[in-house]
Design a protein around this motif. Sequence first.
Motif, mmCIF file in Angstrom:
data_model
loop_
_atom_site.group_PDB
_atom_site.id
_atom_site.type_symbol
_atom_site.label_atom_id
_atom_site.label_comp_id
_atom_site.label_asym_id
_atom_site.label_seq_id
_atom_site.Cartn_x
_atom_site.Cartn_y
_atom_site.Cartn_z
ATOM 1 N N GLU A 1 2.369 -0.115 -10.604
ATOM 2 C CA GLU A 1 1.999 -1.516 -10.855
ATOM 3 C C GLU A 1 1.924 -2.302 -9.555
ATOM 4 O O GLU A 1 1.022 -3.137 -9.381
ATOM 5 C CB GLU A 1 3.009 -2.143 -11.816
ATOM 6 N N ALA A 2 2.853 -2.053 -8.642
ATOM 7 C CA ALA A 2 2.827 -2.751 -7.356
ATOM 8 C C ALA A 2 1.570 -2.381 -6.567
ATOM 9 O O ALA A 2 0.943 -3.239 -5.933
ATOM 10 C CB ALA A 2 4.076 -2.403 -6.552
ATOM 11 N N MET A 3 1.177 -1.116 -6.606
ATOM 12 C CA MET A 3 -0.034 -0.694 -5.923
ATOM 13 C C MET A 3 -1.267 -1.326 -6.566
ATOM 14 O O MET A 3 -2.202 -1.746 -5.866
ATOM 15 C CB MET A 3 -0.156 0.829 -5.958
ATOM 16 N N HIS A 4 -1.241 -1.443 -7.908
ATOM 17 C CA HIS A 4 -2.359 -2.071 -8.613
ATOM 18 C C HIS A 4 -2.504 -3.532 -8.204
ATOM 19 O O HIS A 4 -3.620 -4.022 -7.954
ATOM 20 C CB HIS A 4 -2.122 -1.959 -10.124
ATOM 21 N N ARG A 5 -1.380 -4.227 -8.105
ATOM 22 C CA ARG A 5 -1.422 -5.629 -7.676
ATOM 23 C C ARG A 5 -1.938 -5.751 -6.248
ATOM 24 O O ARG A 5 -2.678 -6.682 -5.920
ATOM 25 C CB ARG A 5 -0.025 -6.259 -7.796
ATOM 26 N N LEU A 6 -1.545 -4.815 -5.390
ATOM 27 C CA LEU A 6 -1.991 -4.851 -4.002
ATOM 28 C C LEU A 6 -3.502 -4.674 -3.929
ATOM 29 O O LEU A 6 -4.188 -5.406 -3.196
ATOM 30 C CB LEU A 6 -1.283 -3.744 -3.211
ATOM 31 N N TYR A 7 -4.034 -3.723 -4.687
ATOM 32 C CA TYR A 7 -5.478 -3.512 -4.693
ATOM 33 C C TYR A 7 -6.205 -4.745 -5.242
ATOM 34 O O TYR A 7 -7.270 -5.145 -4.738
ATOM 35 C CB TYR A 7 -5.829 -2.274 -5.524
ATOM 36 N N ASP A 8 -5.646 -5.366 -6.268
ATOM 37 C CA ASP A 8 -6.256 -6.570 -6.829
ATOM 38 C C ASP A 8 -6.276 -7.696 -5.823
ATOM 39 O O ASP A 8 -7.249 -8.439 -5.695
ATOM 40 C CB ASP A 8 -5.496 -7.005 -8.099
ATOM 41 N N SER A 9 -5.194 -7.850 -5.063
ATOM 42 C CA SER A 9 -5.115 -8.936 -4.082
ATOM 43 C C SER A 9 -6.126 -8.746 -2.972
ATOM 44 O O SER A 9 -6.758 -9.717 -2.521
ATOM 45 C CB SER A 9 -3.706 -9.032 -3.501
ATOM 46 N N VAL A 10 -6.316 -7.527 -2.520
ATOM 47 C CA VAL A 10 -7.311 -7.253 -1.480
ATOM 48 C C VAL A 10 -8.710 -7.506 -2.002
ATOM 49 O O VAL A 10 -9.572 -8.066 -1.314
ATOM 50 C CB VAL A 10 -7.171 -5.801 -0.967
ATOM 51 N N GLN A 11 -8.964 -7.160 -3.251
ATOM 52 C CA GLN A 11 -10.269 -7.390 -3.859
ATOM 53 C C GLN A 11 -10.551 -8.884 -3.990
ATOM 54 O O GLN A 11 -11.672 -9.347 -3.721
ATOM 55 C CB GLN A 11 -10.352 -6.730 -5.242
ATOM 56 N N ASP A 12 -9.514 -9.655 -4.356
ATOM 57 C CA ASP A 12 -9.694 -11.112 -4.494
ATOM 58 C C ASP A 12 -10.009 -11.738 -3.151
ATOM 59 O O ASP A 12 -10.831 -12.661 -3.065
ATOM 60 C CB ASP A 12 -8.418 -11.745 -5.085
ATOM 61 N N GLU A 13 -9.380 -11.266 -2.080
ATOM 62 C CA GLU A 13 -9.618 -11.829 -0.754
ATOM 63 C C GLU A 13 -11.025 -11.532 -0.264
ATOM 64 O O GLU A 13 -11.634 -12.332 0.454
ATOM 65 C CB GLU A 13 -8.594 -11.268 0.247
ATOM 66 N N SER A 14 -11.546 -10.361 -0.644
ATOM 67 C CA SER A 14 -12.889 -9.995 -0.176
ATOM 68 C C SER A 14 -13.955 -10.723 -0.982
ATOM 69 O O SER A 14 -15.084 -10.832 -0.538
ATOM 70 C CB SER A 14 -13.081 -8.491 -0.277
#
Length: 290
Positions: free
Chosen positions: A277-290
């Motif tokens: 779940e933590a990795m999923h949130r990290l990927y989501d945050s990077v996607q939101d920034e891009s």
Amino acid sequence: MGRRGQSITLAISERDKVQLENLALELGITWGDRPNISKLVEAIARRKLLIRANYDWTADRINALNQARIALVDAGNIEASMVVAQLLLERSEIALPLRAELDQFVAHPVQPWRLAIEHYIRQSQPFQLSYQDAAEQVWQFTIRYAELTTHEDRQYLDCWCDETTGNQDLPELAHNRCLRLDRITDASVAPVSGQWHGGLATILVEMHLFRGLAFAYRSKTNQDEVNEWLTDSPQVRRVVRRVSSTFWLLREISRYWEDCIILSPQSLRMRMQKKVEAMHRLYDSVQDES
């Protein structure tokens, strides 16, 4: 009277003369108890001794032998590792940095604390040691069982300790520690009184393997207690493994992600789920920034 042999003069340095004398002694070519260079030359001429190149080993062969030496040291077989080191030192093509390393190893083959640890393990003798972690904090551990092992190409001391403070593993494994050998403080190993344990604390972990991993999986010797195909799901492999460290288990299975899940114990399953779940949130945050 026997016919005297013809004499020849060798124009060599005093150092080379000493080396020839030492070689004659090693081969038992002597006159009385003194080395005989003339007999040595005669043995070479009559092909009783063969001379071969001492500079034709490839770098791959040298590296393989040096890795074997290191592996023997890690396995505690110091005598065999010294034989390999001496074999390498006899070669003329050894590079200077490696030669210096081998010379140092032959002079001091293993640190005293390593020998002390191996002695205590063989004698089932509890002992204490000082250990400096990655944050440079020094810990004192009282060890009542230990074994030398390899994790991801590094050497470790897996051990059962009295102390549990700072251990982030599951409560059932809180007494287990995995200590990097190169972080054990020199001259800090000493015996203590008390009982030696029969082994590390362990738990049983059940996993299901899918797809290619299920077919490629090879059982872990002395660890897997169950390794079978599920009858109701013929392409799913069920593995039950006895584990002493969840850190290394999670490191192993994280390489396979969707091809492996943990079923039990629930505490470990939840720990793995939180990581995903933590990795999923990290990927989501990077996607939101891009």
